[in-house]
Motif scaffolding. Structure first.
Motif, PDB file in Angstrom:
ATOM      1  N   THR A   1       0.848  -1.195   0.000  1.00  0.00           N
ATOM      2  CA  THR A   1       0.000   0.000   0.000  1.00  0.00           C
ATOM      3  C   THR A   1       0.887   1.251   0.000  1.00  0.00           C
ATOM      4  N   ALA A   2       0.320   2.364  -0.489  1.00  0.00           N
ATOM      5  CA  ALA A   2       1.085   3.625  -0.511  1.00  0.00           C
ATOM      6  C   ALA A   2       1.484   4.010   0.918  1.00  0.00           C
ATOM      7  N   LEU A   3       0.633   3.671   1.876  1.00  0.00           N
ATOM      8  CA  LEU A   3       0.938   4.001   3.271  1.00  0.00           C
ATOM      9  C   LEU A   3       2.193   3.253   3.753  1.00  0.00           C
ATOM     10  N   GLU A   4       2.267   1.969   3.393  1.00  0.00           N
ATOM     11  CA  GLU A   4       3.451   1.177   3.769  1.00  0.00           C
ATOM     12  C   GLU A   4       4.703   1.762   3.125  1.00  0.00           C
ATOM     13  N   SER A   5       4.581   2.155   1.844  1.00  0.00           N
ATOM     14  CA  SER A   5       5.741   2.721   1.143  1.00  0.00           C
ATOM     15  C   SER A   5       6.144   4.044   1.795  1.00  0.00           C
ATOM     16  N   MET A   6       5.136   4.846   2.136  1.00  0.00           N
ATOM     17  CA  MET A   6       5.436   6.152   2.752  1.00  0.00           C
ATOM     18  C   MET A   6       6.165   5.981   4.072  1.00  0.00           C
ATOM     19  N   LYS A   7       5.715   5.000   4.845  1.00  0.00           N
ATOM     20  CA  LYS A   7       6.351   4.739   6.145  1.00  0.00           C
ATOM     21  C   LYS A   7       7.829   4.439   5.949  1.00  0.00           C
ATOM     22  N   TYR A   8       8.121   3.586   4.958  1.00  0.00           N
ATOM     23  CA  TYR A   8       9.515   3.251   4.726  1.00  0.00           C
ATOM     24  C   TYR A   8      10.269   4.444   4.127  1.00  0.00           C
ATOM     25  N   PHE A   9       9.629   5.147   3.179  1.00  0.00           N
ATOM     26  CA  PHE A   9      10.285   6.285   2.509  1.00  0.00           C
ATOM     27  C   PHE A   9      10.755   7.297   3.549  1.00  0.00           C
ATOM     28  N   ALA A  10       9.917   7.482   4.585  1.00  0.00           N
ATOM     29  CA  ALA A  10      10.240   8.476   5.620  1.00  0.00           C
ATOM     30  C   ALA A  10      11.504   8.109   6.394  1.00  0.00           C
ATOM     31  N   THR A  11      11.868   6.820   6.408  1.00  0.00           N
ATOM     32  CA  THR A  11      13.063   6.405   7.162  1.00  0.00           C
ATOM     33  C   THR A  11      14.331   6.503   6.320  1.00  0.00           C
ATOM     34  N   ARG A  12      14.188   6.787   5.014  1.00  0.00           N
ATOM     35  CA  ARG A  12      15.372   6.793   4.143  1.00  0.00           C
ATOM     36  C   ARG A  12      16.191   8.071   4.362  1.00  0.00           C
ATOM     37  N   PRO A  13      17.506   7.987   4.175  1.00  0.00           N
ATOM     38  CA  PRO A  13      18.303   9.213   4.259  1.00  0.00           C
ATOM     39  C   PRO A  13      17.817  10.209   3.191  1.00  0.00           C
ATOM     40  N   ARG A  14      17.949  11.490   3.493  1.00  0.00           N
ATOM     41  CA  ARG A  14      17.457  12.541   2.586  1.00  0.00           C
ATOM     42  C   ARG A  14      18.010  12.397   1.158  1.00  0.00           C
ATOM     43  N   GLY A  15      19.294  12.024   1.066  1.00  0.00           N
ATOM     44  CA  GLY A  15      19.922  11.879  -0.254  1.00  0.00           C
ATOM     45  C   GLY A  15      19.206  10.793  -1.064  1.00  0.00           C
ATOM     46  N   SER A  16      18.844   9.694  -0.405  1.00  0.00           N
ATOM     47  CA  SER A  16      18.149   8.607  -1.122  1.00  0.00           C
ATOM     48  C   SER A  16      16.738   9.042  -1.497  1.00  0.00           C
ATOM     49  N   GLN A  17      16.111   9.833  -0.616  1.00  0.00           N
ATOM     50  CA  GLN A  17      14.756  10.332  -0.942  1.00  0.00           C
ATOM     51  C   GLN A  17      14.803  11.199  -2.190  1.00  0.00           C
ATOM     52  N   LEU A  18      15.802  12.069  -2.253  1.00  0.00           N
ATOM     53  CA  LEU A  18      15.915  12.959  -3.412  1.00  0.00           C
ATOM     54  C   LEU A  18      16.293  12.169  -4.660  1.00  0.00           C
ATOM     55  N   GLY A  19      17.136  11.156  -4.458  1.00  0.00           N
ATOM     56  CA  GLY A  19      17.545  10.311  -5.585  1.00  0.00           C
ATOM     57  C   GLY A  19      16.329   9.670  -6.248  1.00  0.00           C
ATOM     58  N   ALA A  20      15.347   9.302  -5.428  1.00  0.00           N
ATOM     59  CA  ALA A  20      14.131   8.673  -5.972  1.00  0.00           C
ATOM     60  C   ALA A  20      13.399   9.640  -6.905  1.00  0.00           C
ATOM     61  N   TRP A  21      13.514  10.941  -6.627  1.00  0.00           N
ATOM     62  CA  TRP A  21      12.873  11.955  -7.487  1.00  0.00           C
ATOM     63  C   TRP A  21      13.641  12.178  -8.771  1.00  0.00           C
ATOM     64  N   VAL A  22      14.972  12.230  -8.658  1.00  0.00           N
ATOM     65  CA  VAL A  22      15.733  12.720  -9.822  1.00  0.00           C
ATOM     66  C   VAL A  22      16.170  11.604 -10.781  1.00  0.00           C
ATOM     67  N   SER A  23      16.130  10.340 -10.338  1.00  0.00           N
ATOM     68  CA  SER A  23      16.609   9.282 -11.234  1.00  0.00           C
ATOM     69  C   SER A  23      15.444   8.556 -11.910  1.00  0.00           C
ATOM     70  N   PRO A  24      15.348   8.696 -13.238  1.00  0.00           N
ATOM     71  CA  PRO A  24      14.314   7.927 -13.962  1.00  0.00           C
ATOM     72  C   PRO A  24      14.809   6.496 -14.158  1.00  0.00           C
ATOM     73  N   GLN A  25      14.776   5.726 -13.076  1.00  0.00           N
ATOM     74  CA  GLN A  25      15.456   4.421 -13.044  1.00  0.00           C
ATOM     75  C   GLN A  25      15.166   3.576 -14.295  1.00  0.00           C
ATOM     76  N   SER A  26      16.201   3.033 -14.840  1.00  0.00           N
ATOM     77  CA  SER A  26      16.193   2.132 -16.009  1.00  0.00           C
ATOM     78  C   SER A  26      16.065   2.854 -17.351  1.00  0.00           C
ATOM     79  N   SER A  27      15.905   4.201 -17.333  1.00  0.00           N
ATOM     80  CA  SER A  27      15.851   4.930 -18.604  1.00  0.00           C
ATOM     81  C   SER A  27      17.271   5.292 -19.036  1.00  0.00           C
ATOM     82  N   VAL A  28      17.437   5.516 -20.340  1.00  0.00           N
ATOM     83  CA  VAL A  28      18.741   5.964 -20.847  1.00  0.00           C
ATOM     84  C   VAL A  28      18.906   7.433 -20.474  1.00  0.00           C
ATOM     85  N   VAL A  29      20.061   7.798 -19.907  1.00  0.00           N
ATOM     86  CA  VAL A  29      20.322   9.210 -19.586  1.00  0.00           C
ATOM     87  C   VAL A  29      21.591   9.643 -20.319  1.00  0.00           C
TER      88      VAL A  29
END
Ligand SMILES: Cc1cc2nc3c(=O)[nH]c(=O)nc-3n(C[C@H](O)[C@H](O)[C@H](O)COP(=O)(O)O)c2cc1C
Length: 213
Positions: free
Chosen positions: A115-143
């Motif tokens: 559930t989104a709630l479960e993901s949010m709970k875990y996301f909140a525990t991630r270091p800030r750099g990893s949280q931002l990385g999730a925003w800026v990296s279009p994972q698996s796309s060619v860059v």
């Protein structure tokens, strides 16, 4: 390079049917803790195999973040190759390789989004750099370059100016509900011990079978 001479005997331990817990989740927990206590680096890492609808397989490493009687959970980008494959074909295979202990565990099952709630709970525990990385990296796309990603990270840092990083919609977890769990312990002369738990019932009763190595 010819590697035909590269081999070793596996002789640390055996695995006997009467030592196995009737509950494979408990058996997994015992081995997981032994991997941790042995000081294995990245003992929560696993190889995750997925396959597209046309049966093309791909594999990669992910980190296990939770396990209990509901299944095994990892987190990722929902637009990545693995996620696109899971959406097409939710049947996956997971492999933990604890090689210094001469062990592997293979879990086959079906993945579904947590559930989104479960993901949010875990996301909140991630270091800030990893949280931002999730925003800026279009994972698996060619860059085109690393510079582009670093620029996007700088922009995100400026935009958020120390504020809380919200979880991106395209990010979250998958839970794998196992259909079979195999425990493999290396033995002498390649006569390894393999026990596979199958046919789980609603009440968490499993059959156990020995497989030939
Ligand atoms: C030790 C290790 C841990 C990793 N953990 C994760 C993880 O938990 N989630 C994730 O999405 N990618 C993780 N990765 C990166 C993946 O292996 C992979 O490169 C990425 O998820 C893209 O895979 P895909 O293009 O097959 O979807 C990890 C890589 C390594 C080597």
């Amino acid at each position: 390079m010819d590697l035909s001479d590269l081999r070793r005997e596996y002789s640390r331990a055996g695995l006997h049917r009467d030592e196995l817990d009737a509950d494979p989740y408990k058996q997994f927990e015992v081995w997981f803790n032994q991997a941790k206590d042995a000081g294995l680096i990245d003992y929560s890492a696993l190889s995750l195999a997925t396959a597209s609808a046309d049966a093309f397989p791909t594999v990669r490493t992910v980190l296990l973040k939770l396990f209990d009687h509901n299944g095994f959970v990892f987190f990722t980008n929902y637009k990545s190759t693995k996620s696109l494959q899971i959406e097409e074909n939710p049947r996956v295979s997971m492999l933990f390789h604890w090689l210094p202990l001469e062990r592997q565990v293979i879990i086959n099952g079906t993945a579904s989004r947590v559930t989104a709630l479960e993901s949010m709970k875990y996301f909140a525990t991630r270091p800030r750099g990893s949280q931002l990385g999730a925003w800026v990296s279009p994972q698996s796309s060619v860059v085109s370059s690393r510079r582009l990603l670093e620029g996007k990270l700088r922009d995100a840092l400026k935009k958020l100016a120390g504020g809380e990083v919200p979880m991106p919609e395209h990010w979250g977890g998958y839970r794998i509900k196992p259909e079979s769990i195999e425990f493999w312990q290396g033995r002498e002369n390649r006569l390894h011990d393999r026990f596979r738990y199958i046919n789980p019932t609603e009440g968490n009763h499993w059959e156990v079978e020995r497989l030939a190595p």
